[in-house]
Motif scaffolding. Structure first.
Motif, PDB file in Angstrom:
ATOM      1  N   LYS A  54      23.745  72.265  60.460  1.00  0.00           N
ATOM      2  CA  LYS A  54      25.017  71.840  60.216  1.00  0.00           C
ATOM      3  C   LYS A  54      25.201  70.590  59.482  1.00  0.00           C
ATOM      4  N   TRP A  55      26.459  70.099  59.060  1.00  0.00           N
ATOM      5  CA  TRP A  55      26.606  69.053  58.006  1.00  0.00           C
ATOM      6  C   TRP A  55      25.781  67.754  58.802  1.00  0.00           C
ATOM      7  N   ASN A  56      26.022  67.721  60.070  1.00  0.00           N
ATOM      8  CA  ASN A  56      25.572  66.275  60.725  1.00  0.00           C
ATOM      9  C   ASN A  56      23.921  66.364  60.838  1.00  0.00           C
ATOM     10  N   HIS A  57      23.398  67.529  60.862  1.00  0.00           N
ATOM     11  CA  HIS A  57      22.083  67.525  60.788  1.00  0.00           C
ATOM     12  C   HIS A  57      21.306  67.241  59.541  1.00  0.00           C
ATOM     13  N   TRP A  58      22.037  67.711  58.523  1.00  0.00           N
ATOM     14  CA  TRP A  58      21.822  67.327  57.046  1.00  0.00           C
ATOM     15  C   TRP A  58      21.917  65.930  57.067  1.00  0.00           C
ATOM     16  N   ALA A  59      22.950  65.585  57.575  1.00  0.00           N
ATOM     17  CA  ALA A  59      23.228  63.931  57.168  1.00  0.00           C
ATOM     18  C   ALA A  59      22.195  62.974  57.988  1.00  0.00           C
ATOM     19  N   GLY A  60      21.721  63.441  59.107  1.00  0.00           N
ATOM     20  CA  GLY A  60      20.862  62.653  59.794  1.00  0.00           C
ATOM     21  C   GLY A  60      19.384  62.735  59.149  1.00  0.00           C
ATOM     22  N   PHE A  61      18.988  63.893  58.420  1.00  0.00           N
ATOM     23  CA  PHE A  61      17.918  64.068  57.811  1.00  0.00           C
ATOM     24  C   PHE A  61      17.946  63.449  56.558  1.00  0.00           C
ATOM     25  N   ALA A  62      19.109  63.378  55.828  1.00  0.00           N
ATOM     26  CA  ALA A  62      19.060  62.583  54.855  1.00  0.00           C
ATOM     27  C   ALA A  62      18.803  60.906  54.968  1.00  0.00           C
ATOM     28  N   MET A  63      19.279  60.587  56.233  1.00  0.00           N
ATOM     29  CA  MET A  63      18.830  59.196  56.482  1.00  0.00           C
ATOM     30  C   MET A  63      17.403  58.973  56.578  1.00  0.00           C
ATOM     31  N   ILE A  64      16.774  59.947  57.291  1.00  0.00           N
ATOM     32  CA  ILE A  64      15.455  59.898  57.368  1.00  0.00           C
ATOM     33  C   ILE A  64      14.603  59.814  56.187  1.00  0.00           C
ATOM     34  N   VAL A  65      15.160  60.735  55.205  1.00  0.00           N
ATOM     35  CA  VAL A  65      14.454  60.575  53.592  1.00  0.00           C
ATOM     36  C   VAL A  65      14.798  59.322  52.960  1.00  0.00           C
ATOM     37  N   VAL A  66      16.034  58.780  53.120  1.00  0.00           N
ATOM     38  CA  VAL A  66      16.155  57.434  52.636  1.00  0.00           C
ATOM     39  C   VAL A  66      15.171  56.478  53.439  1.00  0.00           C
ATOM     40  N   ALA A  67      14.898  56.443  54.611  1.00  0.00           N
ATOM     41  CA  ALA A  67      14.095  55.436  55.111  1.00  0.00           C
ATOM     42  C   ALA A  67      12.618  55.805  54.535  1.00  0.00           C
TER      43      ALA A  67
END
Length: 113
Positions: free
Chosen positions: A93-106
């Motif tokens: 879902k969108w919130n999973h993708w958003a959380g994963f995106a934050m990990i990618v930025v990290a």
């Protein structure tokens, strides 16, 4: 990109496919006894280690340990996203993708000087 930079990434990708099946593949077979799931997961994880250890050994010649870990986390998320949708039938879902995106930025931050 030279082979010494690409090969560790390819090995990390392969190892993460095995590990994702070891960690989450049994969820499709919840009626199987827990002991069977554990031993099957250990068997699959052996192959993950056969790829992960060489990936980190070779990769440490061109990447730092934190960079290798950051790459591994991003690869894990990409493999898991496909696995969750394709194998488990649980699209993200969108919130999973958003959380994963934050990990990618990290992970990206790890590569900055």
């Amino acid at each position: 990109m030279p082979l010494e930079r690409i090969l560790p990434i390819a090995l990390l990708l392969g190892s993460n496919v095995f590990m994702t099946f070891a960690w989450y593949g049994h969820l499709k077979y919840k009626s199987a006894p827990l002991a069977v799931a554990i031993f099957a997961s250990w068997g699959i994880a052996f192959f993950e280690y056969c790829l992960m250890v060489p990936a980190n050994r070779m990769g440490s010649a061109v990447y730092s340990a934190p960079q290798l870990k950051g790459m591994q986390e991003v690869i894990t998320l990409l493999v898991f996203a496909g696995f969750s949708t394709w194998y488990l039938g649980q699209p993200l879902k969108w919130n999973h993708w958003a959380g994963f995106a934050m990990i990618v930025v990290a992970a990206w931050l790890i590569f900055l000087d």
